[in-house]
Design an enzyme around this catalytic site. Structure first.
Site, short mmCIF file in Angstrom:
data_model
loop_
_atom_site.label_atom_id
_atom_site.label_comp_id
_atom_site.label_asym_id
_atom_site.label_seq_id
_atom_site.Cartn_x
_atom_site.Cartn_y
_atom_site.Cartn_z
N HIS A 7 0.83 -1.21 0.00
CA HIS A 7 0.00 0.00 0.00
C HIS A 7 0.85 1.24 0.00
CE1 HIS A 7 0.61 -0.77 4.38
NE2 HIS A 7 0.65 0.54 4.48
N GLU A 130 7.74 1.02 4.97
CA GLU A 130 7.21 -0.04 5.83
C GLU A 130 7.45 -1.37 5.13
OE1 GLU A 130 2.94 0.19 6.38
OE2 GLU A 130 3.01 -1.16 8.11
CO CO Z 1 1.25 1.22 6.31
#
Ligand code: CO
Length: 134
Positions: A7, A130
């Protein structure tokens, strides 16, 4: 080592407005807002055919996104998330190159119930990265 783009997270000041923008103007499928107090955000998931966008609104006094919104009042890209097959192997390989892992360096359970780590933006072309166990 990194796999799919899981994402892109966009920090927003006005989650309802951002949701309407993605739903009505861009014609995307969006979720209901999901408060995640343990992460200091309320999230709306924008489902795209090949990945997700996550709209993050600060939640609570200690939200990690609040300072970002202070610096970027219009909102902006907060982080990108790549999948890795084995987060411990990935972490150790990155640390061996001198990359900085944020926090304790131990994976935490992220927004999707899977182990995640964050990497220092200064080590990755100014972008908070991330890593999520696939
Ligand atoms: Co995230």
């Amino acid at each position: 080592m990194i796999g799919r783009l899981n994402h892109v997270a966009i920090a927003v000041k006005d989650l309802a407005g951002a949701t309407a923008l993605y739903r009505d103007t861009l014609g995307a499928r969006v979720s209901q807002p999901l408060p995640q107090p343990e992460h200091g955000v309320t999230v709306v998931f924008v489902e795209l055919p090949n990945t997700k966008v996550e709209l993050l609104e600060p939640l609570g006094a200690d939200s990690p996104v609040a300072k970002f919104i202070e610096r970027n009042p219009d909102g902006g890209i907060h982080h990108i998330c790549y999948e890795v097959d084995d987060i411990i192997v990935a972490r150790d390989r990155l640390k061996a190159t001198g990359a900085r892992v944020l926090g304790t360096g131990e994976p935490r359970i992220g927004a999707h119930g899977k182990p995640v780590l964050f990497l220092h933006p200064k080590d990755f072309t100014g972008t908070l990265v991330e890593l999520e166990q696939a």
